[in-house]
Design a protein around this motif. Structure first.
Motif, short mmCIF file in Angstrom:
data_model
loop_
_atom_site.label_atom_id
_atom_site.label_comp_id
_atom_site.label_asym_id
_atom_site.label_seq_id
_atom_site.Cartn_x
_atom_site.Cartn_y
_atom_site.Cartn_z
N VAL A 109 -2.39 1.52 -8.80
CA VAL A 109 -1.37 2.48 -8.36
C VAL A 109 -1.82 3.92 -8.60
O VAL A 109 -1.71 4.77 -7.70
N GLY A 110 -2.33 4.21 -9.79
CA GLY A 110 -2.70 5.58 -10.10
C GLY A 110 -3.74 6.14 -9.16
O GLY A 110 -3.61 7.26 -8.65
N LEU A 111 -4.80 5.37 -8.89
CA LEU A 111 -5.87 5.82 -8.01
C LEU A 111 -5.36 6.02 -6.59
O LEU A 111 -5.69 7.02 -5.93
N THR A 112 -4.55 5.08 -6.10
CA THR A 112 -4.00 5.20 -4.75
C THR A 112 -3.05 6.39 -4.64
O THR A 112 -3.09 7.15 -3.66
N PHE A 113 -2.19 6.56 -5.65
CA PHE A 113 -1.20 7.64 -5.66
C PHE A 113 -1.88 9.01 -5.58
O PHE A 113 -1.55 9.84 -4.73
N LYS A 137 0.84 -1.20 0.00
CA LYS A 137 0.00 0.00 0.00
C LYS A 137 0.88 1.25 0.00
O LYS A 137 0.61 2.20 -0.73
N MET A 138 1.91 1.24 0.82
CA MET A 138 2.83 2.38 0.86
C MET A 138 3.48 2.60 -0.51
O MET A 138 3.58 3.73 -0.99
N ALA A 139 3.94 1.51 -1.13
CA ALA A 139 4.58 1.62 -2.44
C ALA A 139 3.61 2.16 -3.48
O ALA A 139 3.97 2.99 -4.32
N ALA A 140 2.36 1.70 -3.44
CA ALA A 140 1.35 2.17 -4.40
C ALA A 140 1.02 3.64 -4.17
O ALA A 140 0.86 4.41 -5.12
N ALA A 141 0.91 4.04 -2.90
CA ALA A 141 0.59 5.43 -2.58
C ALA A 141 1.69 6.38 -3.04
O ALA A 141 1.44 7.55 -3.33
N GLU A 142 2.92 5.88 -3.14
CA GLU A 142 4.05 6.68 -3.61
C GLU A 142 4.33 6.46 -5.09
O GLU A 142 5.09 7.21 -5.71
N GLY A 143 3.68 5.45 -5.68
CA GLY A 143 3.98 5.11 -7.07
C GLY A 143 5.42 4.65 -7.22
O GLY A 143 6.06 4.89 -8.25
N LEU A 144 5.91 3.96 -6.19
CA LEU A 144 7.33 3.58 -6.11
C LEU A 144 7.55 2.19 -6.70
O LEU A 144 7.11 1.20 -6.13
N VAL A 146 6.16 14.77 -4.60
CA VAL A 146 5.03 15.68 -4.40
C VAL A 146 4.08 15.54 -5.58
O VAL A 146 2.91 15.21 -5.42
N VAL A 147 4.58 15.78 -6.77
CA VAL A 147 3.85 15.57 -8.01
C VAL A 147 4.84 15.65 -9.15
O VAL A 147 5.77 16.46 -9.12
N GLY A 148 4.70 14.80 -10.15
CA GLY A 148 5.62 14.81 -11.28
C GLY A 148 7.06 14.58 -10.85
O GLY A 148 7.37 13.61 -10.16
#
Length: 501
Positions: free
Chosen positions: A377-381, A257-264, A275-277
């Motif tokens: 990932v996109g939705l969570t991020f 979940k953490m990785a998805a929220a960061e898009g990592l 932050v963004v981009g």
């Protein structure tokens, strides 16, 4: 143990539950927030004896009552869905999950039902102090209701205090305190409930600013804004603090979940926060996730491939290894039950030993492809950034409101009055975004690492779930429109309409 079920049934059942939960959360946070604010208003009335505060408390109490009634209806439907749409889930962990829900129903609803009647109809029938106690107990009852619901939800995110019984094929509670007081439950409770307080404060400030824009109820509006802004700023700061605590918990027990929220995709030590981009804050993700500037944060690929060192000092298994161990656990369970039925104690003992060795990965046995372990990932991020960004905005918003209020310039600040009105929907968006992160971010799990949604579902006709989805959509939308309509009428009438009550 669980049969293969059409994926369209899973999708529609998830959609129906998400629909119900999101509509329900339109009402709950305002209930929690207004409960505290109206309690403060009435406390000022009892302490000062000024009728002004009584009138103010009664006005916000009226809006609380409208919102509370609709929220109860959606909440009841949400709990019924566990039995109708997710019967395998209810069977598998009902002994654990049902306990906090039962306590919530018996204790919290009892308090609310008992004292809410006194609060609304007892103004001239009981003493001031008894009525004040009833108002606070109504709010406490609503908060306790949220506590037990969030305990149940936190257990789904971080299952503790249970043991798997192969004879009944159920998880059974062995430590109630571990379930009720898990770090995940405590952090989730304060973060979620106080976010409701923030929304309540935003709502009161916004509605009060509407009166300032209309040049009416000036003193009522100014007093309400001062109370709500102080309350909202304090709540916003605590929400940020509890969010930090929750982040560490999520990084520890729900790293995907953490990785998805960061898009990592690829993790490492001393990771930056996006932050963004391409805008990144150096080292910040490691600080948020581990409270260590050089802490290791695994990415999606690391979690799927394994091989890195966990915080416990062990080497992480790959997703494929977890799936294989989960399949061993399922096969061992079948062998154990077969041996038990045949009376073969030796074979049952061997199977039980294999099951115990692999039961921690039981849920992975139902995963067909390691890629299915990655949530959207996109939705969570983006949901995470909306939640955090709005949280920072609310802190700044309340500070500006308080500064102008102290200088008595708020009544002339038309730009801020309009901004306050537009901030009300932002409060709802922040809450919804938070739940998207919490629930979408843990997919495909109904219970983290223990039971995927595909194995938790009831065996139903997809068409029946589709029909009820649209019935609920229409019903909830009508209820929401009705509530907004009634609220707007009550606000337009204003506190003067209840002056003589």
């Amino acid at each position: 143990m669980f049969e293969n079920i059409d994926t369209s049934l899973i999708d529609w059942s998830r959609a129906q539950f998400a629909l119900t939960a999101m509509y329900h959360w339109l009402f709950v946070p305002l209930t929690l927030g207004l409960a505290m604010i109206m309690g403060l208003m009435e406390t000022f009335y009892v302490v000062t004896g000024k009728e002004f505060w009584k009138r103010t408390a009664k006005f916000w109490m009226k809006l609380f009552g409208i919102n509370f009634a609709v929220g109860v209806a959606t909440g009841l439907i949400l709990e019924f869905e566990f039995g109708t749409n997710w019967s395998n889930y209810s069977w598998f962990v009902g002994d654990i999950f049902g306990a906090p829900l039962a306590i919530e129903g018996i204790l919290a609803f009892f308090m609310e039902a008992t004292f809410i009647a006194v609060m609304f109809f007892g103004w001239n029938k009981v003493s001031k102090r008894f009525h004040l106690a009833s108002t606070w107990l109504t709010g406490i009852g609503a908060t306790l209701s949220a506590w037990w619901i969030l305990v149940a939800n936190a257990w789904m995110q971080y299952p503790v205090g249970m043991a798997f019984n192969p004879e009944t094929v159920r998880n059974e509670m062995v430590d109630f305190a571990a379930v009720a007081l898990s770090p995940m439950a405590v952090a989730k409770f304060f973060h979620t409930v106080l976010s409701g307080w923030v929304l309540g404060a935003v709502f009161v400030v916004g509605v009060s600013c509407w009166y300032l824009l209309r040049k009416r109820e000036i003193e009522f509006a100014k007093a309400s804004i001062k109370v709500a802004a102080v309350f909202g700023l304090a709540a916003s700061l605590i929400v940020a603090w509890t969010g930090d605590i929750s982040g560490v918990q999520v990084a520890k027990v729900q790293p995907m979940k953490m990785a998805a929220a960061e898009g990592l995709q690829e993790g490492g030590n001393g990771m930056p926060f996006t932050v963004v981009g391409d805008i990144k804050i150096p080292k910040m993700l490691s600080i948020l996730a581990t409270h260590d500037i050089d802490g290791y944060v695994p990415g999606i690929n690391n979690l799927l491939e394994g091989g890195y060192q966990t915080p416990e000092g062990t080497i992480a298994l790959s997703a494929q290894e977890k799936i294989e161990r989960g399949q061993k656990a399922i096969a061992a369970l079948d062998a154990f039950r077969k041996a038990q039925k045949e009376g073969n104690k030796e074979a049952a003992s061997v199977a039980r030993r294999t099951l115990d060795e692999n039961v921690a990965y039981f849920g992975y046995g139902y995963i067909k492809d390691p890629a299915h372990l990655v949530p959207p990932v996109g939705l969570t991020f983006w949901s995470f950034r909306i939640m955090v960004g709005l949280g920072g905005y609310f802190i700044l918003f309340f500070i500006v409101v308080l500064v102008l209020s102290r200088k008595d310039k708020l009544k002339d600040a038309g730009w801020l009055q309009k901004l306050a009105l537009w901030t009300i929907p932002l409060g709802y968006i922040a809450g919804q975004a938070g739940w998207v992160v919490a629930e979408v971010g843990r997919q495909p799990w109904a219970i983290q690492d223990m039971l995927p949604v595909g194995a938790a579902i009831s065996k139903l006709q997809t068409s029946s779930v589709q029909i009820t989805f649209f019935i609920f959509l229409i019903l909830f939308t009508i209820m929401l429109i009705a509530e907004i309509n009634i609220m707007v009428k009550a606000i337009k009438k204003g506190p003067e309409a209840i002056k003589g009550e």
